[in-house]
Design an enzyme around this catalytic site. Structure first.
Site, PDB file in Angstrom:
ATOM      1  N   SER A  81      -2.737  23.786 -15.250  1.00 20.04           N
ATOM      2  CA  SER A  81      -2.742  24.094 -16.286  1.00 20.04           C
ATOM      3  C   SER A  81      -1.399  24.681 -16.765  1.00 20.04           C
ATOM      4  O   SER A  81      -1.021  24.859 -17.925  1.00 20.04           O
ATOM      5  CB  SER A  81      -3.711  24.976 -16.300  1.00 20.04           C
ATOM      6  OG  SER A  81      -3.663  26.128 -15.611  1.00 20.04           O
ATOM      7  N   ASP A 228      -5.268  36.556 -19.645  1.00 17.41           N
ATOM      8  CA  ASP A 228      -5.572  36.143 -17.971  1.00 17.41           C
ATOM      9  C   ASP A 228      -4.528  36.728 -17.056  1.00 17.41           C
ATOM     10  O   ASP A 228      -4.869  36.533 -15.928  1.00 17.41           O
ATOM     11  CB  ASP A 228      -6.083  34.717 -17.907  1.00 17.41           C
ATOM     12  CG  ASP A 228      -4.832  33.899 -18.261  1.00 17.41           C
ATOM     13  OD1 ASP A 228      -3.695  34.131 -18.223  1.00 17.41           O
ATOM     14  OD2 ASP A 228      -5.094  32.562 -18.386  1.00 17.41           O
ATOM     15  N   HIS A 231      -1.501  32.331 -17.138  1.00 19.43           N
ATOM     16  CA  HIS A 231      -0.608  31.503 -18.002  1.00 19.43           C
ATOM     17  C   HIS A 231       0.425  32.321 -19.044  1.00 19.43           C
ATOM     18  O   HIS A 231       0.146  32.806 -19.526  1.00 19.43           O
ATOM     19  CB  HIS A 231      -1.806  30.644 -18.818  1.00 19.43           C
ATOM     20  CG  HIS A 231      -2.784  30.015 -17.941  1.00 19.43           C
ATOM     21  ND1 HIS A 231      -3.663  30.405 -17.388  1.00 19.43           N
ATOM     22  CD2 HIS A 231      -2.792  28.595 -17.356  1.00 19.43           C
ATOM     23  CE1 HIS A 231      -4.448  29.659 -16.683  1.00 19.43           C
ATOM     24  NE2 HIS A 231      -3.625  28.491 -16.401  1.00 19.43           N
TER      25      HIS A 231
END
Length: 270
Positions: A81, A228, A231
C-alpha cells in the site's frame, strides 16, 4: 465442258485467296526476345518505382532525429500500500509523482508503472511476479515487508522471499532498487533489529542499490502522514520522491541510457 469452264474462275479465286492469306500471315513479325525483355523491364521498373531504394532508405534514416529513436524506459514500482498510495489521489501516490518529476527534470520516454497492492506480503508478491514481469521493467523499485512485520512473520521467511523477488527481477534484466524498511519497537527490539538488517544484507549479497529507509524524513511525522500514522500524504510522497528515491534512481538511469535525458537533471527540489 461448259460446266467445268464455269467452275474454273471460282477455283482460281479460292486459290488466290488462300495464297494471299498465307502470304499475309508469313509477313507478320514474330515476337522478338529483346522486345519481350524490354517489356518485362518496363513492368519491373513500374513495380519497383513504388518501393524505396536502398539509397532512399539510407537518406530517410540519416534525416531522422536520433533522439526520436530512443527506446522508452519502464520503471516498475512494486510493493504494498505504500507503493499503491492508499488514501491519496491517483496522481498523488509516489509512482505518479515520480513520473511527473522525471519529466520535469528532462527525462524522455520514461513510464512509471504502479504495481502496489494494499495488504501485500512478501509471499504474495513472489506469487504474482510472473504477472508483473510482463511489463518488462528496465528498473524496479521494490518496497515490501511492512505487512510481514505487522503480522510478525518470521524474519528468515521475509528475507528469503525478498531474495527470490530480487533474483527473479534480475534474471529478467531489470535493475533493482531495494527500498529499506523499519518498524516500530512494539514487536520487540530483537525482531525490529533483525528485520531492519534484512535490506542492507540482501542489497550487498545480490549487488542491488539500496534506499536505506524508504520513509526517511516522513515516517512518524504527523504532518506528512494520514490519520493512520502509517501512510504518507501527498506532501509526504513528494518528499519521498525528491529526497529518498531520485538521488538513488538518477545514477541508475544514466547507466542504462545516458542519452535518455535531454537536459542534465538539476538538483532535486526539496
Amino acid at each position: 465442258m461448259i460446266n467445268r469452264l464455269s467452275r474454273l474462275p471460282q477455283r482460281l479465286l479460292t486459290v488466290v485467296a488462300l495464297t494471299v492469306a498465307i502470304a499475309i500471315s508469313g509477313c507478320q513479325k514474330t515476337p522478338d526476345a529483346n522486345e519481350a525483355q524490354r517489356d518485362t523491364g518496363t513492368q519491373d521498373s513500374t513495380q519497383n518505382s513504388t518501393q524505396p531504394s536502398d539509397t532512399q532508405l539510407s537518406q530517410t534514416t540519416s534525416t531522422t532525429n536520433p533522439a526520436e529513436q530512443q527506446a522508452p524506459l519502464t520503471i516498475l514500482a512494486l510493493g504494498d500500500s505504500l507503493t499503491e498510495g492508499l488514501g491519496v489521489d491517483n496522481n498523488a501516490n509516489y509512482p505518479a509523482q515520480l513520473e511527473a518529476r522525471l519529466q520535469e527534470l528532462g527525462y524522455k520516454d520514461i513510464k512509471v508503472i504502479n504495481s502496489g497492492l494494499s495488504g501485500e506480503t512478501s509471499t504474495g508478491l513472489v506469487n504474482r511476479l510472473d504477472w508483473v514481469l510482463q511489463t518488462k521493467p528496465d528498473v524496479t523499485i521494490l518496497t515490501i515487508g511492512a505487512n510481514d512485520a505487522i503480522r510478525g512473520i518470521d524474519v528468515a521467511t521475509v528475507e528469503a522471499n525478498i531474495r527470490t523477488a530480487v533474483k527473479r527481477l534480475q534474471d529478467n534484466d531489470s535493475v533493482v532498487i531495494l527500498g529499506g524498511m523499519q518498524i516500530y519497537d512494539n514487536l520487540g527490539s530483537d525482531y525490529v533489529k533483525s528485520f531492519a538488517a534484512i535490506y542492507p544484507r540482501v542489497a550487498k549479497d545480490l549487488n542491488v542499490t539500496l534506499i536505506p529507509f524508504f520513509l526517511d524524513g516522513v515516517g512518524g511525522d504527523p504532518k506528512l502522514n494520514q490519520a493512520d500514522a502509517i501512510h504518507p500524504t501527498k506532501e509526504g510522497y513528494t518528499l519521498i520522491v525528491n529526497n529518498n528515491i531520485l538521488p538513488i534512481l538518477q545514477p541508475e538511469l544514466k547507466k542504462i541510457n545516458p542519452s535518455n535525458v535531454t537536459n542534465t537533471p538539476t538538483e532535486t527540489a526539496q
